[in-house]
Structures are given as structure tokens and as C-alpha cells.
Write a protein that holds these residues in place. Structure first.
Motif, PDB file in Angstrom:
ATOM      1  N   GLU A 163      -6.718 -55.765  33.342  1.00  0.00           N
ATOM      2  CA  GLU A 163      -6.766 -56.571  32.124  1.00  0.00           C
ATOM      3  C   GLU A 163      -7.025 -58.030  32.475  1.00  0.00           C
ATOM      4  OE1 GLU A 163      -3.330 -56.061  29.633  1.00  0.00           O
ATOM      5  OE2 GLU A 163      -3.101 -53.954  30.237  1.00  0.00           O
ATOM      6  N   SER A 165      -8.224 -62.056  30.391  1.00  0.00           N
ATOM      7  CA  SER A 165      -8.272 -62.751  29.104  1.00  0.00           C
ATOM      8  C   SER A 165      -9.619 -62.570  28.411  1.00  0.00           C
ATOM      9  CB  SER A 165      -7.974 -64.236  29.288  1.00  0.00           C
ATOM     10  OG  SER A 165      -8.909 -64.823  30.179  1.00  0.00           O
ATOM     11  N   SER A 250      -6.843 -58.490  27.553  1.00  0.00           N
ATOM     12  CA  SER A 250      -5.389 -58.345  27.518  1.00  0.00           C
ATOM     13  C   SER A 250      -4.798 -58.305  26.115  1.00  0.00           C
ATOM     14  CB  SER A 250      -4.730 -59.470  28.321  1.00  0.00           C
ATOM     15  OG  SER A 250      -5.195 -60.734  27.880  1.00  0.00           O
ATOM     16  N   SER A 251      -5.552 -58.739  25.096  1.00  0.00           N
ATOM     17  CA  SER A 251      -5.051 -58.602  23.720  1.00  0.00           C
ATOM     18  C   SER A 251      -4.968 -57.146  23.291  1.00  0.00           C
ATOM     19  CB  SER A 251      -5.978 -59.342  22.757  1.00  0.00           C
ATOM     20  OG  SER A 251      -7.253 -58.694  22.678  1.00  0.00           O
ATOM     21  N   SER A 253      -6.988 -55.504  21.606  1.00  0.00           N
ATOM     22  CA  SER A 253      -7.439 -55.355  20.220  1.00  0.00           C
ATOM     23  C   SER A 253      -8.396 -54.168  20.083  1.00  0.00           C
ATOM     24  CB  SER A 253      -8.165 -56.625  19.772  1.00  0.00           C
ATOM     25  OG  SER A 253      -8.936 -56.396  18.616  1.00  0.00           O
ATOM     26  N   GLU A 339      -2.587 -49.697  26.650  1.00  0.00           N
ATOM     27  CA  GLU A 339      -3.692 -49.987  27.576  1.00  0.00           C
ATOM     28  C   GLU A 339      -4.421 -48.726  28.038  1.00  0.00           C
ATOM     29  OE1 GLU A 339      -0.440 -48.764  30.119  1.00  0.00           O
ATOM     30  OE2 GLU A 339      -0.503 -50.222  28.476  1.00  0.00           O
TER      31      GLU A 339
END
Length: 392
Positions: A163, A165, A250-251, A253, A339
Motif C-alpha cells: 500500500e 499513498s 492506502s485509502s 477506496s 486490503e
């Protein structure tokens, strides 16, 4: 048609002696015949080989390849003569038959749109260590590679174990392995998978993501974590296909990762196999401490929701259900943190309109229902005849 069979192949002596050898399953005669566009003239050449060369690549280069070339040259005259009675079949037949496209039994031939696949990579290195609980996933992964694409130009793999950003890509020419697991036998830290990287593909993916308004970063130092090398070592054990790994954001979404998949879709037309590596049920405390009845209920109901979403005939319905995965029965029992599910959103996003998902693997793994999904069956894409893994 010549079928070459390399027999008596032993694991290389420099590999850990406790590491089981998982050869690619043979192409059985019944399956081979089903892939041919005309009746075969059976010529089977068996090549006995002793694996005492410096590497598997060396075995192929120094022993197998020369033998195959010599055998082919020696058999060429008889091949031409044998094929003559069948040569007319390519242009003869009824009008209905001749109107159909010629069958091309290669998932990476020019103009082919490769399928996309979401798979379960198992628990750490266990699929490579002969763990009985992973026997079914090991068998399936060993068969899945040649079924999806016998020789993809490259593999782009989205791993649940990385992961960042922003979307980040391995861009080094020779990535190392990251043994990101703990408490396993010593041989699990000596596993090798020397697949080359592809700085060119990494740059191309970065360009596609940026064109879609998604920033992307190249990381020339990042290696392959076990979400990459464990399934690929079974799917493509020769380690000759270039591989690029792509991180999650890492969100986590769902919408963002769907957009990433949409941006990657053009790669499918260029011989790049896109794979999402995760786990459709990933709750380690539940796997080890919940009762069998609880695991059956939690994983079974969540798996039914996921299967209904992925196999929906409506792409809009599939998208709506996947993006709303947290409303599924026992969603947070299946994924306390999602994840290992997020790679599925990338894979589904890369699917095209009309490509209905297929559940190509389903079994209990570590006591819970586990599934793999494929979008874009190669045997329904412009006449290709590659089967899904469950049809082997």
C-alpha cells in the motif's frame, strides 16, 4: 501436431530439498484434441532429461531446446505429408462453419484481449510448501497460468501486501523478493522467483494512470512481496515473463480502485495479463479461533454475495454491489480490513461491458469459503479457444 513430453524431470539440486516440485500439469490428450482446429496426426516425442544443469533456464537452453529443434527438423518432412489430408479443412465446410472466425489457441496472439483474474494467494508461502490445507489452490494455480495465457508479454499484478499513498509501480529491471511473512520453515526464506521486471511497462502504466487523472509513482527499488511471487511461481514457474507489481492506495477506496482498473484496461489488448492477488475472505483471527459453524456461516454468506456480484449479467449491477461490499452479510467478519478484497475492484474495473464474471475457483481454504473470479473468458473473445481453469 507434435506433442513434446519432457519426462523424468527432477527438482534442481540447489533448491531447498524440502521444497516440493510443482510441475505444470500436462496437456492431456483429450484436452489437446479439444484445442485443435483440425484432427491431429499424432506424433508424440518423449524427451528424457536429467535436471543437472545450472538452472531451469539452463536446462531449457542447453538440453531441451536443442532436442526440440533437432526433433522438429527430423520430423518436418513427415509432418508436411501427414498434414496434407487435413489442409483443406481450413477452407472447406458448410457456409455456417466457414463464416466463423479461425480458432487461435493462444491467449496472447495479436489482437487478443486477455482475461483479467482475481485470485487467492493463500497463507504466506504455504502453497509452495506442500501444505495439505492448500492442496486445491496449489493445483488450481498450477493450471491457471497456461489456461489464461500461455505466453503473455508481461504480467501486471496488484498485490494486497503493498500500500502507498498513490499508485506505485515496481520499475526495476530485476526486482528482488520480499519475504514478508514470519514463523515459517527456513526453506520458505530461500524461495527464488527471478522473473525480470519491466521498466517500460511500468512507465506505460504510469502514463495510463496519469491520463485518467490519477497520479502514479515509479519505485525502482521495490521488490516482489509474497502476494506476487507465491501465485506466479505456480502459474508461470519458468519465471521468464516480465512482471510489474502495482500497489494499492492506502485509502482502500473501492471507487478509486475501480477507476484504476478502468485506466488499465487497454493493456489487455497488448498482451499484458492483469492479476489481482488477495483473498476473498481474510480474517486471520476467525480462521484460527472461530468455530467451524461460525466460519461456515460468515464465509459462506459473504461468498454468495461476492459471487452474485461478480457473475451479474449487468455491469452496472456488478459495480454497484462490489462498491457496496460493506453492506454484504458478514462483510466485516470476512474483511475486518479490506486490503485483500480491494484488488478485486481493480480487476472488475478492467473488465469490459458484456464480460460476465466467472467463478473459476471455489473451495474451503483454511476452513473458510474462498473464491477466484475471472472476467473475459478467452474462448469467447474473437474465436479464441482457451478454457477457464475449472474446465481442465
Amino acid at each position: 501436431v507434435i506433442i513434446f513430453s519432457v519426462v523424468n524431470f527432477a527438482p534442481h539440486p540447489t533448491l531447498p530439498h524440502n521444497l516440493p516440485h510443482h510441475p505444470t500439469p500436462p496437456l492431456y490428450p483429450s484436452r489437446a484434441r479439444s484445442l485443435l482446429p483440425f484432427p491431429p496426426h499424432s506424433i508424440v516425442v518423449r524427451v528424457p532429461v536429467c535436471a543437472q544443469t545450472a538452472s531451469v533456464g539452463g536446462l531449457h537452453r542447453r538440453v531441451v531446446r536443442p532436442l526440440l529443434l533437432c526433433a522438429t527438423a527430423a520430423l518436418l518432412p513427415s509432418l508436411v505429408a501427414a498434414a496434407a489430408p487435413f489442409s483443406s479443412l481450413a477452407t472447406s465446410g458448410s457456409a455456417a462453419t466457414s463464416a466463423e472466425p479461425t480458432m487461435q489457441c493462444s491467449a496472447s496472439s495479436p489482437g487478443t484481449r486477455l482475461p483479467v483474474l482475481y485470485l487467492a494467494h493463500g497463507g504466506g508461502p504455504l502453497p509452495l510448501l506442500g501444505d495439505p490445507a492448500h492442496a486445491s489452490i496449489t493445483r488450481w494455480l498450477s493450471a491457471a497460468g497456461p489456461t489464461l495465457a500461455t505466453a503473455p508479454k508481461a504480467i501486471l499484478l496488484i498485490s494486497a501486501h503493498w500500500e502507498e499513498s498513490v499508485p506505485t509501480l515496481t520499475s526495476g529491471p530485476n526486482p528482488s523478493l520480499i519475504y514478508d511473512y514470519y514463523g515459517f520453515p527456513e526453506e520458505s526464506y530461500r524461495i527464488k522467483y527471478p522473473a525480470p521486471g519491466s521498466p517500460e511497462l511500468a512507465g506505460q502504466v504510469q502514463g495510463l494512470l496519469k491520463a485518467a487523472g490519477l497520479p502514479a509513482v515509479l519505485d525502482p527499488r521495490r521488490g516482489f512481496d509474497h502476494g506476487v511471487f507465491v501465485p506466479l511461481k505456480l502459474m508461470y514457474p519458468a519465471a521468464t515473463v516480465p512482471v510489474v507489481a502495482l500497489s494499492l492506495v492506502s485509502s482502500l477506496s473501492p471507487e478509486l480502485h475501480w477507476r484504476i482498473g478502468e485506466a488499465l484496461a487497454p493493456l489487455r489488448e497488448q498482451g499484458v495479463l492483469i492479476v489481482g492477488s488477495g483473498f476473498s475472505f481474510h480474517n486471520l483471527p476467525a480462521m484460527f479461533s472461530a468455530s467451524e459453524a461460525e466460519k461456515e456461516k460468515w464465509s459462506g454468506e459473504f461468498d454468495r454475495y461476492l459471487t452474485a456480484a461478480c457473475t451479474s449479467a449487468s455491469r452496472a449491477e456488478m459495480k454497484a454491489k462490489l462498491l457496496a461490499w460493506a453492506t454484504a452479510p458478514f462483510a466485516r467478519k470476512a474483511h475486518p480490513r479490506e486490503e485483500h478484497l480491494v484488488p478485486l475492484f481493480v480487476i472488475a474495473g478492467a473488465a469490459q461491458e458484456g464480460e460476465v464474471g466467472v467463478k473459476v475457483f471455489g473451495d474451503k481454504l483454511m476452513g473458510v469459503h474462498t473464491s477466484a473470479f475471472q472476467f473475459g473468458r478467452a474462448d469467447t473473445q474473437r474465436g479464441e479457444c482457451v478454457r477457464s481453469p475449472t474446465e481442465l
